[in-house]
Motif scaffolding. Structure first.
Motif: not given
Length: 297
Positions: A76-87
């Motif tokens: 799992i990439t942090y890029k995806y986690i960051n998207t979750l936090m901002n969605t």
């Protein structure tokens, strides 16, 4: 081809093509000898498990996540986690996490928690008392971040607008902090709270209305809050065995005690109904990122 029964008709033809392609790969010598599993790509292994009928049928909300990502330990990439936090609605109906938690300045962000950066997530809340949200590389199911995304506040359905600093809440917290003893304070002041309606919020049933024995049914999680022995025994003592029952009280440590978690913590985003599934697919992915080490790159 019995595994095709698990898929809708519209998908069967495509899956047949995939399986036929897998047969071609095998014919060309893909699994010719030795450890075939070690030689398979993730896609080839998935095709193999479909052929073997090892892919579980759809049903759970996170079925695809479990089958395609978790079981195969996809990074799992942090890029995806960051998207979750901002969605918005990423973990259930509600605003994006970063609307409320976007800086380590407590005057601008709740609890001085910055979920907009990887460093901020790992650091946790900066406002006293400071708390880390999880420990990278471990199962975060009981850690603060995942608890707040999964657990409903008790009594069931209590909203964030109801105080968790009432005298009754603080009596329970202090009792745990003082060692959770079976003394006069417990018998006269604490134990009656578990048996009293509206003790921890307006228009709510007594804790013992749902947790009254170590048998389920009728008692949720086989938890008995009617007696000191039942409270200290904990939950799921029949399902797991007495020696492995889930402790809901850790004497001397309210922050590690499940009873206090459920009395004091709201499920995030604020206002999610108790009927909403706790195991959201994105929560599962967030947990996997943490288990994989919470890498920022």
């Amino acid at each position: 081809m019995h595994f095709l029964m698990h898929f809708p008709p519209s998908s069967k033809q495509h899956l047949l093509q995939i399986v036929k392609a897998a047969c071609v790969i095998a014919t060309l010598g893909f699994a010719f000898a030795g450890n075939a599993f070690a030689q398979r790509s993730v896609a080839e292994q998935f095709i193999h498990e479909m052929k073997e009928g090892k892919i579980s049928g759809a049903g759970a909300d996170d079925h695809v996540v479990q089958e395609l990502i978790i079981k195969r330990n996809i990074p799992i990439t942090y890029k995806y986690i960051n998207t979750l936090m901002n969605t918005p609605n990423a973990f259930g109906p509600g605003v994006a996490c970063t609307v409320c938690h976007n800086a380590n300045d407590p005057s601008k962000s709740y609890r001085g928690l910055d979920l907009s950066t990887c460093k901020g997530m790992i650091e946790g809340s900066t406002e006293a008392p400071k708390h880390t949200l999880f420990k990278p590389g471990t199962d975060p199911k009981r850690d603060l971040l995942i608890r707040r995304l999964r657990n409903n506040r008790m009594p069931l359905g209590m909203g964030f607008e109801n105080s968790t600093f009432t005298p009754n809440h603080l009596l329970v917290k202090q009792w745990i902090a003082d060692g959770a003893k079976n003394d006069d304070n417990f018998k006269k002041n604490v134990q009656p709270l578990f048996k009293k309606a509206n003790a921890f919020g307006p228009n709510t049933p007594a804790c013992t209305a749902c947790h009254m024995s170590n048998q389920e049914p009728p008692s949720f999680h086989e938890l008995n809050l009617k007696t000191y022995a039942g409270i200290m025994l904990g939950a799921d003592s029949v399902a797991k065995g007495v020696d492995k029952a889930t402790k809901v009280i850790v004497p001397g440590d309210p922050e590690a005690s499940f009873v206090w978690h459920h009395l004091s913590e709201d499920r995030m985003p604020p206002g999610i109904a108790p009927s909403e599934a706790r195991d959201h697919p994105n929560t599962t992915i967030l947990s996997a990122w943490i288990k994989q080490g919470a890498k920022c790159d």
